[in-house]
Write a protein that holds these residues in place. Structure first.
Motif, mmCIF file in Angstrom:
data_model
loop_
_atom_site.group_PDB
_atom_site.id
_atom_site.type_symbol
_atom_site.label_atom_id
_atom_site.label_comp_id
_atom_site.label_asym_id
_atom_site.label_seq_id
_atom_site.Cartn_x
_atom_site.Cartn_y
_atom_site.Cartn_z
ATOM 1 N N VAL A 162 0.829 -1.213 0.000
ATOM 2 C CA VAL A 162 0.000 0.000 0.000
ATOM 3 C C VAL A 162 0.861 1.259 0.000
ATOM 4 O O VAL A 162 0.665 2.171 -0.809
ATOM 5 C CB VAL A 162 -0.954 0.001 1.217
ATOM 6 C CG1 VAL A 162 -1.756 1.300 1.267
ATOM 7 C CG2 VAL A 162 -1.878 -1.203 1.166
ATOM 8 N N GLN A 163 1.839 1.319 0.895
ATOM 9 C CA GLN A 163 2.589 2.560 1.095
ATOM 10 C C GLN A 163 3.538 2.882 -0.053
ATOM 11 O O GLN A 163 3.621 4.034 -0.490
ATOM 12 C CB GLN A 163 3.366 2.466 2.414
ATOM 13 C CG GLN A 163 4.086 3.740 2.821
ATOM 14 C CD GLN A 163 5.534 3.774 2.374
ATOM 15 O OE1 GLN A 163 6.113 2.749 2.013
ATOM 16 N NE2 GLN A 163 6.126 4.944 2.385
ATOM 17 N N VAL A 164 4.265 1.898 -0.551
ATOM 18 C CA VAL A 164 5.277 2.173 -1.578
ATOM 19 C C VAL A 164 4.655 2.704 -2.868
ATOM 20 O O VAL A 164 5.102 3.741 -3.394
ATOM 21 C CB VAL A 164 6.133 0.915 -1.834
ATOM 22 C CG1 VAL A 164 7.048 1.126 -3.037
ATOM 23 C CG2 VAL A 164 6.965 0.585 -0.595
ATOM 24 N N PRO A 165 3.619 2.056 -3.444
ATOM 25 C CA PRO A 165 3.023 2.638 -4.654
ATOM 26 C C PRO A 165 2.449 4.036 -4.438
ATOM 27 O O PRO A 165 2.621 4.914 -5.300
ATOM 28 C CB PRO A 165 1.920 1.636 -5.026
ATOM 29 C CG PRO A 165 2.339 0.364 -4.396
ATOM 30 C CD PRO A 165 3.013 0.751 -3.126
ATOM 31 N N LEU A 166 1.775 4.258 -3.304
ATOM 32 C CA LEU A 166 1.224 5.588 -3.044
ATOM 33 C C LEU A 166 2.329 6.639 -2.988
ATOM 34 O O LEU A 166 2.202 7.729 -3.568
ATOM 35 C CB LEU A 166 0.442 5.582 -1.732
ATOM 36 C CG LEU A 166 -0.949 4.946 -1.755
ATOM 37 C CD1 LEU A 166 -1.545 4.959 -0.359
ATOM 38 C CD2 LEU A 166 -1.862 5.672 -2.723
ATOM 39 N N MET A 167 3.401 6.326 -2.297
ATOM 40 C CA MET A 167 4.500 7.280 -2.158
ATOM 41 C C MET A 167 5.161 7.564 -3.503
ATOM 42 O O MET A 167 5.436 8.726 -3.838
ATOM 43 C CB MET A 167 5.531 6.748 -1.173
ATOM 44 C CG MET A 167 6.728 7.649 -0.968
ATOM 45 S SD MET A 167 7.866 6.988 0.267
ATOM 46 C CE MET A 167 8.332 5.432 -0.506
#
Length: 312
Positions: A98-103
């Motif tokens: 979740v976090q890596v693609p959003l960032m």
């Protein structure tokens, strides 16, 4: 004749000396880096591997202090059957998905905006986006912990004043994403600068040709800029995967104000608590070595997948 022979010998000596200096000079420049690399990178790895092959042993009634005894691969066998370690890895994988693609998407959008011709005060915005990265991780976690704490948070108090439901940022189902929010806030600017530097390296002639062919700014960004900065996106993706599996500062700080962050919440936090809270340094070393291997597998696997899709 004798003078000519002496001059030839002297010339050979000077040539040999010059060649030796040329060969030696690069190694002299590399020597400080090599010493620091061995002392602060290779030596800790070797020491951790050696430590992971030992365990504490008590003799008699256990009244005497524990002694170190060689245990071979027993610590690794214990790690591979440790459900807490698997749970922490699975939690970080969910976090990373979740976090890596959003960032990275946010970093890409910001880089494209800064590279466009419609944005003014680009130097100011570059600095503003990068400032969160300059804040140490512990300080960032403390700042956000103040915003998350129900007793102190101005966000919670503001919503309560408006008679609106206040979110529980430190709840069982939300604390992981509260940590992800801190990481996005802190690292988006860093990744943005890497992508922005890649955009600056694209020749302007390509954009001019695309505009002459009738491409709009959005089409140029989608079909030219993003494909050409794909290597930078891969690089930031690898860094983000490594950073995900090494997450430590944020859960360590927030664990003091939340009961939903266990001692094994992340793999690094688990190894830290095993070593310094439970004084089991040898098992913590095995945890660290296995975590390093897991990190290598995921980062190398990500590189292989991206290269295969790119046809490299």
């Amino acid at each position: 004749m004798a003078l000519a022979a002496n001059s030839r010998v002297s010339a050979r000596g000077r040539a040999h000396s010059t060649t030796w200096k040329r060969v030696r000079t690069p190694y002299l420049f590399l020597f400080p880096f090599g010493v620091l690399f061995i002392l602060f990178f290779l030596a800790p790895i070797v020491y951790a591997i050696v430590q992971s092959t030992f365990h504490f042993q008590r003799q008699g009634l256990g009244l005497s202090g524990p002694t170190a005894a060689f245990s071979g691969l027993n610590n690794y066998a214990a790690v591979l059957s440790d459900t807490k370690f698997y749970a922490s890895i699975a939690r970080m994988l969910l976090y990373g998905v979740v976090q890596v693609p959003l960032m990275l998407i946010l970093a890409l959008v910001l880089a494209l905006l800064l590279d466009s011709t419609v944005v003014r005060f680009k130097a100011f915005f570059r600095l503003a986006f990068f400032v969160p990265y300059a804040v140490p991780g512990i300080i960032a976690a403390l700042l956000w912990g103040y915003l998350y704490d129900p007793a102190l948070s101005p966000i919670v108090k503001g919503l309560q004043t408006l008679h609106l439901p206040a979110p529980d940022f430190l709840g069982y189902n939300t604390v992981l994403w509260s940590i992800a929010n801190i990481a996005i806030w802190a690292w988006t600017g860093y990744n943005m600068l890497i992508i922005f530097a890649a955009l600056q390296a694209i020749p302007a002639d390509i954009y001019e040709s695309a505009r002459m062919d009738g491409c709009s700014g959005l089409r140029i960004a989608w079909f030219i800029k993003i494909p050409l900065v794909a290597p930078a996106l891969v690089l930031t993706g690898v860094f983000s995967i490594i950073g995900t599996l090494q997450l430590f500062a944020e859960p360590q700080v927030l664990s003091s104000i939340s009961n939903n962050i266990a001692t094994s919440f992340t793999p690094v936090l688990y190894a830290y608590n095993t070593a310094f809270a439970y004084n089991n340094y040898y098992y913590a070393a095995a945890l660290s070595v296995v975590l390093a291997l897991v990190t290598f597998v995921f980062s190398f696997g990500f590189l292989r997948v991206t290269r295969r899709q790119a046809g490299v």
